[in-house]
Design an enzyme around this catalytic site. Structure first.
Site, short mmCIF file in Angstrom:
data_model
loop_
_atom_site.label_atom_id
_atom_site.label_comp_id
_atom_site.label_asym_id
_atom_site.label_seq_id
_atom_site.Cartn_x
_atom_site.Cartn_y
_atom_site.Cartn_z
N ASN A 179 12.16 -11.85 -0.10
CA ASN A 179 11.70 -10.62 0.55
C ASN A 179 10.18 -10.45 0.53
O ASN A 179 9.65 -9.63 1.27
CB ASN A 179 12.38 -9.45 -0.17
CG ASN A 179 11.79 -8.11 0.21
OD1 ASN A 179 11.97 -7.63 1.32
ND2 ASN A 179 11.06 -7.49 -0.72
N LYS B 60 8.02 -13.69 11.56
CA LYS B 60 9.35 -13.08 11.43
C LYS B 60 10.37 -13.72 12.37
O LYS B 60 11.55 -13.83 12.02
CB LYS B 60 9.24 -11.57 11.66
CG LYS B 60 8.45 -10.84 10.56
CD LYS B 60 9.02 -11.09 9.17
CE LYS B 60 8.33 -10.27 8.11
NZ LYS B 60 8.89 -10.50 6.76
N ILE C 30 10.67 1.17 7.67
CA ILE C 30 11.26 1.63 6.41
C ILE C 30 10.19 2.34 5.59
O ILE C 30 9.05 1.88 5.50
CB ILE C 30 11.84 0.45 5.61
CG1 ILE C 30 12.79 -0.39 6.49
CG2 ILE C 30 12.58 0.95 4.38
CD1 ILE C 30 13.97 0.35 7.06
N ASP D 88 7.32 -11.15 -8.47
CA ASP D 88 6.29 -10.56 -7.62
C ASP D 88 4.93 -10.99 -8.14
O ASP D 88 4.78 -11.34 -9.32
CB ASP D 88 6.39 -9.03 -7.62
CG ASP D 88 5.74 -8.40 -6.40
OD1 ASP D 88 6.48 -7.88 -5.54
OD2 ASP D 88 4.50 -8.43 -6.29
N THR E 257 8.29 2.80 2.90
CA THR E 257 7.87 2.06 1.71
C THR E 257 6.35 2.13 1.57
O THR E 257 5.66 2.56 2.49
CB THR E 257 8.28 0.58 1.82
OG1 THR E 257 7.55 0.00 2.92
CG2 THR E 257 9.77 0.43 2.04
N TYR F 153 2.40 -11.94 12.69
CA TYR F 153 3.55 -11.29 12.08
C TYR F 153 4.80 -11.54 12.92
O TYR F 153 5.87 -11.88 12.39
CB TYR F 153 3.29 -9.79 11.95
CG TYR F 153 4.29 -9.05 11.10
CD1 TYR F 153 4.21 -9.08 9.71
CD2 TYR F 153 5.33 -8.33 11.68
CE1 TYR F 153 5.14 -8.40 8.92
CE2 TYR F 153 6.25 -7.65 10.91
CZ TYR F 153 6.15 -7.69 9.53
OH TYR F 153 7.07 -7.02 8.76
#
Length: 258
Positions: A95, A166, A195, A42, A197, A162
């Protein structure tokens, strides 16, 4: 826990990008619970180290590597540290990604924002696979999972970059899957819905009203849990999913069901 399906994970090593939080962190933890050695990659060094500490606290093995997925040299260096630490690469979960900052209609969309999102969310996946695949081939095969989104199968108003990124991840996944299926690398994608997060917290503005608006779009009546995506990713890397090739697995509580 998947209980090491068919012995899929014994002695194996996984490289996880975007591992400092959210889906990436939970997937790193899920791999570790199955006995997989994990490389947490990361751009956030602090979050990355926290993920590694969580893995070590549950008895797993992991290292943290700083990695900007838009830079080939960063990816090569991170994978070099993977081989140095664990001697091999078997699985990759690509990811790392970002959310839009300034939603706008396509003709009004900022070029800088377009480039930023495409660079990280799509080009970053390509660069990671470009450098991961040769290492996985050295082990005789393995698995790669890329993170797309519900926005990869439907259009999102005000989010052309986006949505395009994707969708692009799914196309890239399918092409790569066909390139390497005969060489025993099964490559698939996951398409999460909303989700719960830190990224989603930014998207909703961190307000109850924002969360309620998001939840209202989910037929299941709640946001998903990062652990639910993690379980799917780990399964896609197991021998039980070895016949799954080029699939975009939608995990979204029914949000995109037509």
């Amino acid at each position: 826990m998947l209980s090491n399906l068919n012995g899929s994970f014994t002695g194996k090593v996984a490289f996880v990008t975007g591992a400092a939080s959210g889906i990436g962190r939970e997937t790193a933890l899920a791999f570790a619970r199955e006995g997989v050695k994990v490389v947490a990659a990361d751009i956030s060094e602090q979050g990355n180290q926290e993920t590694v500490h969580l893995i070590e606290n549950q008895g797993g093995q992991a290292i943290a590597v700083k990695c900007d997925v838009t830079r080939s040299e960063d990816i090569r260096a991170a994978l070099g540290k993977t081989i140095e630490a664990f001697g091999r690469l078997d699985f990759a979960f690509n990811n790392a990604g970002i959310e839009p900052r300034n939603p706008a209609p396509t003709a009004e969309y900022e070029e800088e924002e377009w480039n930023r999102i495409i660079d990280i969310n799509l080009r970053g996946v390509f660069l990671c696979m470009k450098h991961e695949i040769p290492l996985i081939l050295e082990q005789g095969g393995g698995a790669i999972v890329n993170t797309s989104s519900g926005a990869g199968i439907i259009g999102i108003k005000g989010s052309p970059a986006y949505t395009a990124a994707k969708h692009g991840v799914i196309g890239l996944t399918k092409a790569a899957a066909l390139d390497y299926a005969a060489q025993n690398i099964h490559i698939n994608a996951v398409c999460p819905g909303y989700i719960d997060t830190p990224m989603m917290g930014r998207f909703t503005g961190g307000t109850d009203e924002g969360r309620s608006q998001v939840i209202a779009e989910e037929p299941i009546g709640r946001m998903g849990k990062p652990e639910e995506i993690a379980a799917a990713v780990v399964w896609l890397c197991s021998d039980a999913a070895a016949f799954m090739v080029g699939h975009a697995m939608v995990i979204d509580g029914g949000q995109t069901v037509q």
